[in-house]
Design a protein around this motif. Structure first.
Motif, PDB file in Angstrom:
ATOM      1  N   UNK A 144       0.838  -1.210   0.000  1.00  0.00           N
ATOM      2  CA  UNK A 144       0.000   0.000   0.000  1.00  0.00           C
ATOM      3  C   UNK A 144       0.870   1.256   0.000  1.00  0.00           C
ATOM      4  N   UNK A 145       2.001   1.195   0.710  1.00  0.00           N
ATOM      5  CA  UNK A 145       2.912   2.351   0.723  1.00  0.00           C
ATOM      6  C   UNK A 145       3.506   2.569  -0.666  1.00  0.00           C
ATOM      7  N   UNK A 146       3.890   1.469  -1.347  1.00  0.00           N
ATOM      8  CA  UNK A 146       4.482   1.627  -2.689  1.00  0.00           C
ATOM      9  C   UNK A 146       3.424   2.111  -3.685  1.00  0.00           C
ATOM     10  N   UNK A 147       2.160   1.864  -3.388  1.00  0.00           N
ATOM     11  CA  UNK A 147       1.102   2.294  -4.308  1.00  0.00           C
ATOM     12  C   UNK A 147       0.731   3.765  -4.071  1.00  0.00           C
ATOM     13  N   UNK A 148       1.301   4.366  -3.021  1.00  0.00           N
ATOM     14  CA  UNK A 148       1.053   5.783  -2.748  1.00  0.00           C
ATOM     15  C   UNK A 148      -0.209   6.029  -1.946  1.00  0.00           C
ATOM     16  N   UNK A 149      -0.637   5.048  -1.160  1.00  0.00           N
ATOM     17  CA  UNK A 149      -1.871   5.199  -0.373  1.00  0.00           C
ATOM     18  C   UNK A 149      -1.818   6.515   0.435  1.00  0.00           C
ATOM     19  N   UNK A 150      -2.933   7.210   0.460  1.00  0.00           N
ATOM     20  CA  UNK A 150      -2.955   8.523   1.096  1.00  0.00           C
ATOM     21  C   UNK A 150      -2.952   8.413   2.623  1.00  0.00           C
ATOM     22  N   UNK A 165       4.947  -2.535  13.740  1.00  0.00           N
ATOM     23  CA  UNK A 165       4.845  -2.472  12.279  1.00  0.00           C
ATOM     24  C   UNK A 165       4.954  -1.020  11.798  1.00  0.00           C
ATOM     25  N   UNK A 166       4.258  -0.131  12.489  1.00  0.00           N
ATOM     26  CA  UNK A 166       4.301   1.294  12.134  1.00  0.00           C
ATOM     27  C   UNK A 166       5.731   1.823  12.284  1.00  0.00           C
ATOM     28  N   UNK A 167       6.383   1.483  13.399  1.00  0.00           N
ATOM     29  CA  UNK A 167       7.774   1.939  13.620  1.00  0.00           C
ATOM     30  C   UNK A 167       8.693   1.440  12.517  1.00  0.00           C
ATOM     31  N   UNK A 168       8.520   0.164  12.128  1.00  0.00           N
ATOM     32  CA  UNK A 168       9.424  -0.451  11.148  1.00  0.00           C
ATOM     33  C   UNK A 168       9.171   0.048   9.730  1.00  0.00           C
ATOM     34  N   UNK A 169       7.896   0.248   9.400  1.00  0.00           N
ATOM     35  CA  UNK A 169       7.540   0.359   7.981  1.00  0.00           C
ATOM     36  C   UNK A 169       6.773   1.620   7.601  1.00  0.00           C
ATOM     37  N   UNK A 170       5.876   2.040   8.459  1.00  0.00           N
ATOM     38  CA  UNK A 170       4.875   3.012   8.023  1.00  0.00           C
ATOM     39  C   UNK A 170       4.631   4.097   9.065  1.00  0.00           C
ATOM     40  N   UNK A 171       5.610   4.999   9.264  1.00  0.00           N
ATOM     41  CA  UNK A 171       5.460   6.016  10.318  1.00  0.00           C
ATOM     42  C   UNK A 171       4.237   6.910  10.121  1.00  0.00           C
ATOM     43  N   UNK A 172       3.723   6.979   8.884  1.00  0.00           N
ATOM     44  CA  UNK A 172       2.554   7.844   8.644  1.00  0.00           C
ATOM     45  C   UNK A 172       1.246   7.195   9.079  1.00  0.00           C
ATOM     46  N   UNK A 173       1.268   5.905   9.414  1.00  0.00           N
ATOM     47  CA  UNK A 173       0.029   5.188   9.731  1.00  0.00           C
ATOM     48  C   UNK A 173      -0.437   5.487  11.156  1.00  0.00           C
ATOM     49  N   UNK A 174      -1.761   5.404  11.342  1.00  0.00           N
ATOM     50  CA  UNK A 174      -2.342   5.571  12.681  1.00  0.00           C
ATOM     51  C   UNK A 174      -2.717   4.191  13.218  1.00  0.00           C
ATOM     52  N   UNK A 175      -2.509   3.982  14.511  1.00  0.00           N
ATOM     53  CA  UNK A 175      -2.900   2.716  15.139  1.00  0.00           C
ATOM     54  C   UNK A 175      -4.123   2.963  16.010  1.00  0.00           C
ATOM     55  N   UNK A 176      -5.138   2.102  15.853  1.00  0.00           N
ATOM     56  CA  UNK A 176      -6.291   2.187  16.761  1.00  0.00           C
ATOM     57  C   UNK A 176      -6.459   0.855  17.478  1.00  0.00           C
TER      58      UNK A 176
END
Ligand code: NAP
Length: 282
Positions: A144-150, A165-176
């Protein structure tokens, strides 16, 4: 072609167990369709013997192997080189051999995007909700990151694993929190089940689909059974649904190219062959 010659191109899949793997049927269908002098075989390999096995087959005439559970993480450490995708995901499902050198790659990510292609998702304007934080979730989040997900929202039963996972890969993601998933469902254009919930008809993943966005797409990484309760509920609520079998086919195409130097044929389609193997209706 009747059988194979002594110069056949060979590849396979390693796992433990491996008897459930659909990959030999999948690859075998394409080999037959192209009438190649080639074979693809399953190898049951225990974790304790993985290093010795790999060192041996890397020096053999095998072009490479696919990797299934439980070896996807361990093979990365045993490879000499790895693609950026495999390194970032932290797992590999494709090993190719050059001399005695092993190269690791991960094709689950492009396989997932290939499965979603008919759904025509405008990633740059979309929010994805990913449920799960295991190996599959890492590959899907990377894709999803390589696809440019907003925007990305992650949730997992064990919150700490989603935060990792967020720390390793996707700092822009929100965790709920896991118990908040229904409350964020309405924000998602793409809802992804990357948990093992629903596998083999066990405890299903239940969401309050009445809160889902109209026009949203639901994807399930589980494909045994094909019609999970998660997908059935999403379909009933009017969502477009994509099942995990299309991802399995999508991840196999780059492997086929790497092993046999040919594009996997589109026709005759492989999906009906796999549906039959799964005992599912076409
Ligand atoms: P994994 O690393 O073991 O992760 C399992 C995930 O499921 C974790 O997020 C785990 O949450 C969650 N989970 C398990 N039981 C749960 C429960 N009772 N309630 C809530 N969450 C639960 O496995 P994986 O390799 O990521 O595989 C996940 C799924 O993807 C499997 O069904 C697998 O078959 C499928 N898959 C499909 C493809 C394909 O080509 N279609 C490829 C790869 C994987 P915790 O962290 O809280 O334990």
């Amino acid at each position: 072609m009747n059988g194979i010659s002594g110069a056949a191109h060979l590849a396979g899949v390693i796992g433990s167990p491996v008897s459930h793997s659909l990959s030999p049927r999948l690859m075998g269908h394409w080999i037959q369709a192209l009438d190649l002098d080639a074979a693809y075989v399953p190898f049951a390999v225990e974790a304790s013997g993985l290093d010795v096995f790999l060192a041996g087959i890397a020096k053999s005439q095998l072009m490479g192997v696919n990797v299934t559970l439980p070896h996807k993480e361990k093979v990365l450490a045993l490879a000499d080189t790895a693609s950026d995708a495999a390194k970032r995901i932290g797992a590999a499902n494709l090993l190719t051999f050059d001399g005695d050198k092993i190269h690791a790659d991960n094709t689950d990510a492009p396989g997932f995007l290939a499965a979603l292609k008919p759904a025509n998702i405008k990633y740059r304007q979309s929010t994805a909700l990913v449920l799960g934080a295991g190996g599959a979730a890492r590959a899907l989040v990377y894709a999803l990151l390589t696809s440019g997900i907003s925007r990305l929202i992650l949730t997992n039963r064990s919150r700490g694993r989603a935060e990792q996972l967020v720390d390793d890969l996707a700092p822009m993601a929100a965790v709920v929190d896991w118990d908040q998933k229904d409350n964020v469902l309405g924000e998602a254009d793409l809802v992804v089940n990357a948990t093992a919930l629903g596998l083999n008809g066990d405890q299903p993943l239940k969401l309050d689909w009445s809160k889902a966005r109209s026009g949203a797409v639901a994807f399930d990484s589980v494909y045994t059974p094909l019609n999970t309760q998660y997908l059935a509920d999403a379909r009933k609520a009017g969502l477009t649904v994509v099942d995990g079998l299309d991802m399995l086919i999508g991840q196999a195409r780059p492997s086929f190219r790497a092993f046999y130097g040919r594009e996997a044929p589109i026709l005759p389609p492989v999906r009906p062959v796999l549906l039959k193997a799964l005992g599912e209706k076409a």
